[in-house]
Write a protein that holds these residues in place. Structure first.
Motif, PDB file in Angstrom:
ATOM      1  N   ALA A 229       0.882  -1.246  -0.100  1.00 27.06           N
ATOM      2  CA  ALA A 229       0.086  -0.097  -0.027  1.00 27.06           C
ATOM      3  C   ALA A 229       1.011   0.901   0.129  1.00 27.06           C
ATOM      4  CB  ALA A 229      -0.934   0.010   1.121  1.00 27.06           C
ATOM      5  N   VAL A 230       1.887   1.412   0.718  1.00 22.76           N
ATOM      6  CA  VAL A 230       2.847   2.494   0.898  1.00 22.76           C
ATOM      7  C   VAL A 230       3.642   2.720  -0.420  1.00 22.76           C
ATOM      8  CG1 VAL A 230       4.800   3.388   2.235  1.00 22.76           C
ATOM      9  CG2 VAL A 230       2.750   2.395   3.422  1.00 22.76           C
ATOM     10  N   THR A 231       4.050   1.497  -0.896  1.00 20.42           N
ATOM     11  CA  THR A 231       4.857   1.679  -2.147  1.00 20.42           C
ATOM     12  C   THR A 231       4.084   2.101  -3.330  1.00 20.42           C
ATOM     13  OG1 THR A 231       6.248  -0.044  -1.246  1.00 20.42           O
ATOM     14  CG2 THR A 231       6.488   0.364  -3.563  1.00 20.42           C
ATOM     15  N   TYR A 232       2.879   1.556  -3.303  1.00 19.85           N
ATOM     16  CA  TYR A 232       2.139   2.077  -4.639  1.00 19.85           C
ATOM     17  C   TYR A 232       1.557   3.444  -4.354  1.00 19.85           C
ATOM     18  CZ  TYR A 232       2.378  -2.748  -6.449  1.00 19.85           C
ATOM     19  OH  TYR A 232       2.648  -4.007  -6.875  1.00 19.85           O
ATOM     20  N   THR A 233       1.265   3.563  -3.207  1.00 19.95           N
ATOM     21  CA  THR A 233       0.873   5.100  -3.045  1.00 19.95           C
ATOM     22  C   THR A 233       2.045   6.246  -3.210  1.00 19.95           C
ATOM     23  OG1 THR A 233      -0.857   4.632  -1.234  1.00 19.95           O
ATOM     24  CG2 THR A 233       0.046   6.808  -1.354  1.00 19.95           C
ATOM     25  N   LEU A 234       3.213   5.856  -2.800  1.00 18.16           N
ATOM     26  CA  LEU A 234       4.422   6.664  -2.825  1.00 18.16           C
ATOM     27  C   LEU A 234       4.674   6.684  -4.595  1.00 18.16           C
ATOM     28  CD1 LEU A 234       6.666   8.369  -1.997  1.00 18.16           C
ATOM     29  CD2 LEU A 234       7.926   6.174  -1.567  1.00 18.16           C
ATOM     30  N   ALA A 235       4.632   5.611  -5.203  1.00 18.92           N
ATOM     31  CA  ALA A 235       4.758   5.633  -6.705  1.00 18.92           C
ATOM     32  C   ALA A 235       3.907   6.413  -7.403  1.00 18.92           C
ATOM     33  CB  ALA A 235       4.996   4.254  -7.219  1.00 18.92           C
ATOM     34  N   GLY A 236       2.645   6.524  -6.977  1.00 16.74           N
ATOM     35  CA  GLY A 236       1.596   7.407  -7.757  1.00 16.74           C
ATOM     36  C   GLY A 236       1.924   8.755  -7.466  1.00 16.74           C
ATOM     37  N   MET A 237       2.368   9.061  -6.259  1.00 20.53           N
ATOM     38  CA  MET A 237       2.524  10.500  -5.684  1.00 20.53           C
ATOM     39  C   MET A 237       3.780  10.757  -6.364  1.00 20.53           C
ATOM     40  SD  MET A 237       0.092  11.593  -4.015  1.00 20.53           S
ATOM     41  CE  MET A 237      -1.326  10.706  -4.739  1.00 20.53           C
ATOM     42  N   LEU A 238       4.684  10.154  -6.504  1.00 17.83           N
ATOM     43  CA  LEU A 238       6.029  10.462  -7.245  1.00 17.83           C
ATOM     44  C   LEU A 238       5.869  10.679  -8.973  1.00 17.83           C
ATOM     45  CD1 LEU A 238       8.828   8.317  -5.575  1.00 17.83           C
ATOM     46  CD2 LEU A 238       8.274  10.786  -5.203  1.00 17.83           C
ATOM     47  N   LEU A 239       4.841   9.789  -9.482  1.00 20.00           N
ATOM     48  CA  LEU A 239       4.689  10.038 -10.681  1.00 20.00           C
ATOM     49  C   LEU A 239       3.811  11.329 -10.932  1.00 20.00           C
ATOM     50  CD1 LEU A 239       4.848   8.717 -13.702  1.00 20.00           C
ATOM     51  CD2 LEU A 239       2.586   7.694 -13.103  1.00 20.00           C
ATOM     52  N   LEU A 240       2.898  11.774 -10.304  1.00 22.88           N
ATOM     53  CA  LEU A 240       2.378  13.030 -10.312  1.00 22.88           C
ATOM     54  C   LEU A 240       3.280  13.985 -10.131  1.00 22.88           C
ATOM     55  CD1 LEU A 240      -0.442  14.385 -10.278  1.00 22.88           C
ATOM     56  CD2 LEU A 240      -0.694  14.063  -7.781  1.00 22.88           C
ATOM     57  N   LEU A 241       4.025  13.883  -9.204  1.00 26.86           N
ATOM     58  CA  LEU A 241       5.075  15.101  -8.780  1.00 26.86           C
ATOM     59  C   LEU A 241       6.052  15.230  -9.879  1.00 26.86           C
ATOM     60  CD1 LEU A 241       5.914  17.099  -6.273  1.00 26.86           C
ATOM     61  CD2 LEU A 241       7.412  15.535  -5.640  1.00 26.86           C
TER      62      LEU A 241
END
Length: 81
Positions: free
Chosen positions: A23-35
């Motif tokens: 959960a943490v990794t996929y959320t972080l990956a999504g946020m990094l992609l957005l960023l």
């Protein structure tokens, strides 16, 4: 508190750890992609900013977490979970 090795975890701990890390990794990956997309947009709009470097600097965390997920899945397969 020291982190237990994957082999030393109980079945419940292993499953809980996998769920949390995923959960943490996929959320972080999504946020990094957005960023990263936002950083590229701002680079074209206003020029280079420090915001452009942040997702690149945090990318190793995502890579390490994906390798940990892979190790946990391999351990689950060994335990037939």
């Amino acid at each position: 508190m020291a982190e237990k090795k994957i082999e030393e975890m109980s079945n419940e701990e292993l499953l809980k750890n996998e769920k949390t890390i995923s959960a943490v990794t996929y959320t972080l990956a999504g946020m990094l992609l957005l960023l990263f997309g936002l950083g590229i947009f701002l680079t074209f709009k206003k020029g280079f900013t420090a915001l452009t470097v942040v997702p690149i600097a945090l990318l190793p965390i995502v890579i390490i977490n994906f390798s940990n997920i892979k190790k946990i899945k391999a351990e689950r397969k060994l335990r037939n979970l």
